[in-house]
Design an enzyme around this catalytic site. Structure first.
Site: not given
Length: 458
Positions: A78, A154, A220, A249, A278
């Site tokens: 990503r 986000e 996430h 994430e 992440w």
């Protein structure tokens, strides 16, 4: 760059109203698309993302990261981009896609400027992110088998997260009305963590807005998801509803209040959910780095865990079938690149008719896979002669001053325009007539002429 939230327990257990249970119909889209809860490729084969986030927009020179995460077993990267509102603009999408293809990775491209809109005054709207994608459309059309578009990272903070539904619906519809057929990924509000369950409770509305039926939801997971029960409850609701979901994430439990990454990894593997950790390197909070200073030979505790641990990338990733669909070898070291799918070890069906002893020779074929201003991707196919070989060396001299900048599946050295490529540990042994491939990125100026190759074997 992440915001880890400290939230009261009551906010975490808010129970949503009833959820409409409805599976998405299979998409007629080209390339990567949704079938039920799954991401599938154009040929209908299920593809489960196993990868990491790469902060490209802040470290545009770290192009070796693509090959490095692939070498550790990833099938997806990503890539953080900027729309120009806060970072960027990222105008190097053709090169990014070429790097993904060169490393046989599915590329999830995301606009990061939208992070925390409504709470972060510098953030872009989802509509502004869509305008960026429209500006880049010419670079994206035709790449649907290799690229998913994560519209905005986000996209809503904690102020008025309810606005997420209408903004996301509008963004999806604007993408489709402008002709995008790609798999779309949409992040949750609350800085991606959906702790107020806005995405969970409005998922069907968002999925129904896509005329292509080709959208995957992305959660996430950080400190909001610090217990197994919170993780499994959230995932259970999406599974029961038949909605496609990826964990776009997540971090790791470096202290007791952080995300329960062990549960995320095991549950994702059990449920067939994609996950993208992440992040590779470069965090202002380096506890989230997987590799110190982008060096794959300096994996951190987090890096070792996600790549080499149980339910991790090396153990569970399978390469996209558009690249050949190879799985990681359990005996290969974590620093070794994946074997090209053309590296067949089966002997030729046409044995030599010569009565003389077989020759331990080889041939090499050169081709340009993709080219862009100042750079190109090359591929070399090495084929054994009429006898098995244990090692090979390919040499050539570039006719126009080209220079190799990165290579995979071979050890490549250069002296001026002269290039020498030698097999690595796992692809030197070839049966008679069998082939393997290695690839490289190189620079060029003016003319990109084809060199003459010589191959020797032992």
């Amino acid at each position: 760059m992440k915001r880890r939230l400290a939230l009261a327990g009551a906010a975490l257990v808010a129970v949503a109203a009833s959820i409409v249970v409805a599976a998405q119909p299979a998409s007629a889209a080209v390339g990567l698309h949704i079938s039920g809860r799954n991401i599938v490729e154009a040929n209908g084969q299920t593809f489960v993302m196993r990868g990491v986030n790469h902060p490209h927009v802040w470290y545009t020179g770290q192009t070796s990261s693509f090959a490095n995460v692939k070498a550790l077993g990833a099938n997806t990267v990503r890539v953080v981009l900027g729309s120009g509102k806060r970072w960027g603009p990222s105008n190097d999408i053709p090169n990014i896609i070429a790097l993904c293809k060169a490393s046989r990775l599915i590329c999830v491209l995301e606009v990061h400027d939208t992070t925390g809109y409504g709470e972060d005054g510098a953030a872009a709207t989802l509509d502004e992110a869509v305008n960026y994608w429209i500006s880049q459309k010419a670079n994206l059309v035709g790449q649907e088998s290799y690229v998913a578009i994560n519209i905005g990272n986000e996209p809503i903070g904690n102020n008025n997260p309810a606005q997420w539904t209408a903004a996301t619906v509008a963004a999806i519809q604007k993408m489709r009305s402008n002709g995008f057929q790609h798999l779309l990924m949409v992040d949750a509000p609350n800085w991606g963590q959906d702790w107020q369950n806005v995405m969970r409770d409005n998922a069907q509305t968002v999925l129904d807005a896509d005329t292509q039926k080709n959208t995957v939801l992305s959660i996430h997971m950080y400190s909001v998801y610090n217990t197994a029960s919170k993780i499994t409850d959230y995932l259970d609701r999406f599974q029961a509803a038949g909605w496609p979901l990826v964990i776009g994430e997540f971090g790791w439990q470096f202290n007791s209040g952080e995300v329960d990454h062990e549960t995320i990894l095991s549950e994702a593997n059990k449920r067939g959910l994609g996950y993208i950790g992440w992040s590779w390197s470069g965090n202002t909070d380096p506890i989230l780095d997987m590799a110190t200073n982008f060096d794959p030979n300096q994996l951190t505790t987090w890096g070792q865990r996600i790549f080499n641990g149980a339910n991790g990338i090396k153990a569970t990733a399978k390469e996209a079938s558009v690249y050949g669909g190879t799985s990681p070898s359990p005996s290969r070291s974590s620093a070794s690149p994946s074997v090209s799918p053309s590296a067949s070890r089966s002997p030729s069906s046409s044995p030599s008719s010569s009565p003389s002893a077989p020759s331990k020779g080889c041939t090499a074929t050169y081709s340009v896979v993709g080219q862009w201003p100042d750079g190109f991707q090359g591929d070399v196919k090495v084929t054994a002669g009429s006898a098995a070989i244990t090692a090979w060396t390919v040499t050539w001299t570039f006719p126009n001053g080209q220079a190799v900048t990165q290579a995979w599946n071979a050890t490549v050295t250069s002296s001026g325009s002269a290039v020498t490529a030698r097999n690595v540990s796992y692809n030197g042994g070839l049966a008679a007539g069998a082939s393997t491939n290695f690839g490289f990125l190189a620079s060029w100026t003016g003319t990109n002429g084809t060199p003459t190759l010589a191959c020797t074997a032992s």
